[in-house]
Write an enzyme that holds these catalytic residues in place. Structure first.
Site, mmCIF file in Angstrom:
data_model
loop_
_atom_site.group_PDB
_atom_site.id
_atom_site.type_symbol
_atom_site.label_atom_id
_atom_site.label_comp_id
_atom_site.label_asym_id
_atom_site.label_seq_id
_atom_site.Cartn_x
_atom_site.Cartn_y
_atom_site.Cartn_z
ATOM 1 N N TYR A 169 0.752 -1.042 0.092
ATOM 2 C CA TYR A 169 0.118 -0.010 -0.026
ATOM 3 C C TYR A 169 0.823 1.294 -0.174
ATOM 4 O O TYR A 169 0.557 2.101 -0.578
ATOM 5 C CB TYR A 169 -0.837 0.022 1.271
ATOM 6 N N PHE B 215 -8.063 20.811 -24.557
ATOM 7 C CA PHE B 215 -8.198 19.241 -24.696
ATOM 8 C C PHE B 215 -9.620 19.112 -24.014
ATOM 9 O O PHE B 215 -9.989 19.847 -22.824
ATOM 10 C CB PHE B 215 -7.331 18.158 -23.938
ATOM 11 N N THR B 216 -10.361 18.128 -24.511
ATOM 12 C CA THR B 216 -11.725 18.090 -23.757
ATOM 13 C C THR B 216 -11.750 17.863 -22.259
ATOM 14 O O THR B 216 -12.479 18.474 -21.411
ATOM 15 C CB THR B 216 -12.536 16.709 -24.226
ATOM 16 N N LYS C 167 -1.187 7.489 -22.965
ATOM 17 C CA LYS C 167 -0.717 8.019 -24.189
ATOM 18 C C LYS C 167 0.947 7.912 -24.083
ATOM 19 O O LYS C 167 1.660 7.461 -25.152
ATOM 20 C CB LYS C 167 -0.954 9.567 -24.319
ATOM 21 N N ARG D 250 -14.052 14.263 -34.034
ATOM 22 C CA ARG D 250 -13.646 15.497 -33.101
ATOM 23 C C ARG D 250 -14.008 16.780 -33.832
ATOM 24 O O ARG D 250 -13.309 17.166 -34.835
ATOM 25 C CB ARG D 250 -11.786 15.536 -33.142
ATOM 26 N N PHE E 118 -19.967 13.479 -26.053
ATOM 27 C CA PHE E 118 -19.554 12.708 -27.271
ATOM 28 C C PHE E 118 -19.369 11.147 -26.649
ATOM 29 O O PHE E 118 -19.210 10.453 -27.582
ATOM 30 C CB PHE E 118 -18.187 13.288 -27.756
HETATM 31 C C1 LIG Z 1 -5.904 11.830 -23.071
HETATM 32 C C2 LIG Z 1 -5.313 13.322 -22.804
HETATM 33 C C3 LIG Z 1 -5.856 13.555 -21.536
HETATM 34 C C4 LIG Z 1 -6.391 12.728 -20.590
HETATM 35 O O1 LIG Z 1 -5.699 11.743 -20.142
HETATM 36 P P1 LIG Z 1 -6.693 10.599 -19.763
HETATM 37 O O2 LIG Z 1 -5.599 9.500 -19.120
HETATM 38 O O3 LIG Z 1 -7.260 9.941 -20.973
HETATM 39 O O4 LIG Z 1 -7.531 10.970 -18.485
HETATM 40 C C5 LIG Z 1 -5.366 14.907 -21.265
HETATM 41 N N1 LIG Z 1 -4.388 15.626 -22.136
HETATM 42 C C6 LIG Z 1 -4.254 15.209 -23.470
HETATM 43 C C7 LIG Z 1 -3.583 16.187 -24.388
HETATM 44 C C8 LIG Z 1 -4.930 13.998 -23.738
HETATM 45 O O5 LIG Z 1 -4.363 13.526 -25.097
#
Ligand SMILES: *Cc1c(COP(=O)(O)O)cnc(C)c1O
Length: 487
Positions: free
Chosen positions: A85, A137-138, A271, A394, A460
């Site tokens: 932990y 970003f969204t 990513k 998008r 979306f």
């Molecule tokens: C995917 C992404 C996020 C959010 O990350 P998650 O791990 O999906 O929550 C934030 N900023 C950018 C530029 C991204 O591509």
């Protein structure tokens, strides 16, 4: 303009193609279903590719998030994960990797990128604040707004042009930044946000020259720079390819310079590497202490932050691999190839090729579909029907409504076809290109969409749409006519 990437080879005749600099050792079976079944699947999924089931999908190009292929070293690292932990050795290995790759002293883990955004926005965004950024970003925008802030996009003129040869469409326009500071005053600016390989405008990078300029202005006004490093490796790769003075600099050092110009760096490990997770890095003890207490509250203890120790191990290895130029150049090489082939065929596609995917311009592709009827959403559904390839809308479906309930029309209507790292082969890419070309030749058959179920936040993801006519049936019928019993 682009110099030859290391994941590109030249044939004897001069033609250049992307090449897979790895061998396939673990595979996953794919399904290519008949067009009638694909039509049924998209109907069931409310014409929203997020709601498709992978059993109906051939090439899943929805996203690069959590879908990059892991390396053998990443998978094997998971075996020596240390379950604990607190005080897990796995965490300290990841911390060491982050310190080395991003060059920051203090590390806070989070279960994914948006979780880091939640914590950062809670502390650094106050009601009435503005956050100037190269592009939103969204999830970032949602977190900034939920805390009472407003996002100001201060990109340059070329950023939202579909066709361009500007090497750095992700740059911040420094005149606009100065104007924002004059208008709102530095005290109203929570921070300046740089997003590496700007996701929503086509994975477009910013230059280090631009970042240095913004740093200077930030210093004049005591402002903090926050770097969203989710696609930092690719941005560094483009700097090496496109910014002359970095031609002979290793991306490892470019990464360090980018992070060194920012007070705070956060990322989505989905990513940057291939695992779930994320984190926040800083050199400032003051920033670290401000953010630290929110981690156990929202994420988990400071040595796991909502991630499994196995993921943490794979993330550590993945971080080192982010500085490997053959790993990082792989996806840009495939994207560049796809973009150039489509461009040559006269198909509207965002240029220059960027990171994370190939972006079709839905307004150019479907000029007869009004923006209020979601051309990018329609194109995503249509491409799925004719190919089994799943992309992501998008455009305006990913946007929001204003106070009067009208759609805020997106700057661009894009269909993103993601190329997760080391996942698809060249023959699969050729299949995709062929089906896109067929669809373009038959584009007048594609009609618009309308919402039938619309969630108020991030619509979306879960929203359901319906076609405005029976165009999907007609499209499928034409496909069957042209392709006979082929899939
Ligand atoms: C995917 C992404 C996020 C959010 O990350 P998650 O791990 O999906 O929550 C934030 N900023 C950018 C530029 C991204 O591509």
């Amino acid at each position: 303009m682009d110099k030859n990437g290391s994941s590109t080879i030249r044939f004897a005749g001069g033609e250049q193609i992307p090449v897979e600099l790895h061998k396939v050792r673990i595979v996953q079976k794919l399904h290519l279903k008949p067009v009638e079944e694909r039509l049924e699947a998209i109907e069931k999924g409310g014409y929203n590719t997020f709601l498709l089931n992978t059993q109906d999908i051939f090439l899943d190009m929805l996203t690069d998030s959590g879908t990059n292929a892991m390396s053998d070293n990443q998978v094997s690292s998971m075996l020596h994960a240390d379950d604990a932990y607190s005080g897990s050795q796995s965490f300290y290995r990841m911390e060491a990797a982050l310190k080395e790759v991003f060059g920051k002293k203090y590390i806070l883990p989070a279960h994914q990128g948006r979780a880091a955004e939640n914590i950062i926005s809670k502390i650094f965004v106050k009601p009435g604040d503005v956050i100037p950024t190269n592009y939103h970003f969204t999830t970032t925008m949602a977190h900034i707004e939920i805390n009472g802030g407003k996002v100001l996009e201060i990109y340059g003129e070329e950023a939202v042009k579909i066709k361009s040869n500007h090497p750095f469409k992700g740059n911040i326009d420094v005149d606009k930044l100065r104007a924002v500071i004059d208008e709102y005053g530095a005290e109203k600016i929570g921070f300046i946000r740089f997003e590496a390989s700007t996701n929503l405008i086509g994975g477009q990078p910013f230059s280090l020259a631009n970042m240095r300029e913004v740093r200077k202005i930030a210093d004049e006004h005591g402002l903090m720079i926050v770097l969203d490093a989710s696609l930092i490796g690719e941005n560094a790769w483009f700097i090496k390819q496109r910014e002359e003075e970095y031609e002979n600099v290793h991306i490892k050092d470019i990464l360090l310079e980018m992070c060194g110009l920012s007070e705070l760096v956060y990322f989505s490990s989905r990513k940057v590497t291939s695992t779930r997770g994320g984190g926040i890095c800083t050199d400032s003890e003051d920033i670290y202490m401000k953010l630290r207490d929110l981690v156990p509250l929202y994420e988990g203890f400071l040595t796991y932050g909502g991630m499994s120790v196995r993921e943490i191990e794979a993330m550590a290895v993945g971080l080192y691999e982010t500085t490997d130029e053959t790993v990082i150049s792989q996806s840009p090489a495939f994207i560049k190839y796809a973009v150039e082939q489509l461009d040559k065929a006269g198909i509207p596609v965002v240029t220059p090729a960027g990171a994370l995917g190939c972006h079709l311009d839905a307004m150019g592709f479907l000029p007869h579909v009004r923006q209020e009827e979601y051309p990018a959403g329609a194109l995503a559904a249509a491409l799925f029907i004719v190919s089994g390839c799943r992309g992501m809308e998008r455009g305006t479906v990913s946007s929001v409504r204003d106070e009067d309930g009208n759609d805020i029309l997106a700057d661009m209507e894009l269909l993103r076809l993601a190329f997760p790292r080391r996942v698809f082969t060249l023959s699969q890419t050729l299949f995709l290109l062929d089906r896109v070309k067929w669809l373009y030749a038959n584009r007048e058959l594609v009609g618009g969409l309308k919402f039938v179920e619309e969630p108020p936040v991030l619509r979306f993801f879960m929203g359901r749409l319906a076609p405005v006519s029976d165009w999907p049936q007609k499209l499928a019928a034409k496909f069957r006519e042209d392709f006979g019993d082929s899939l």
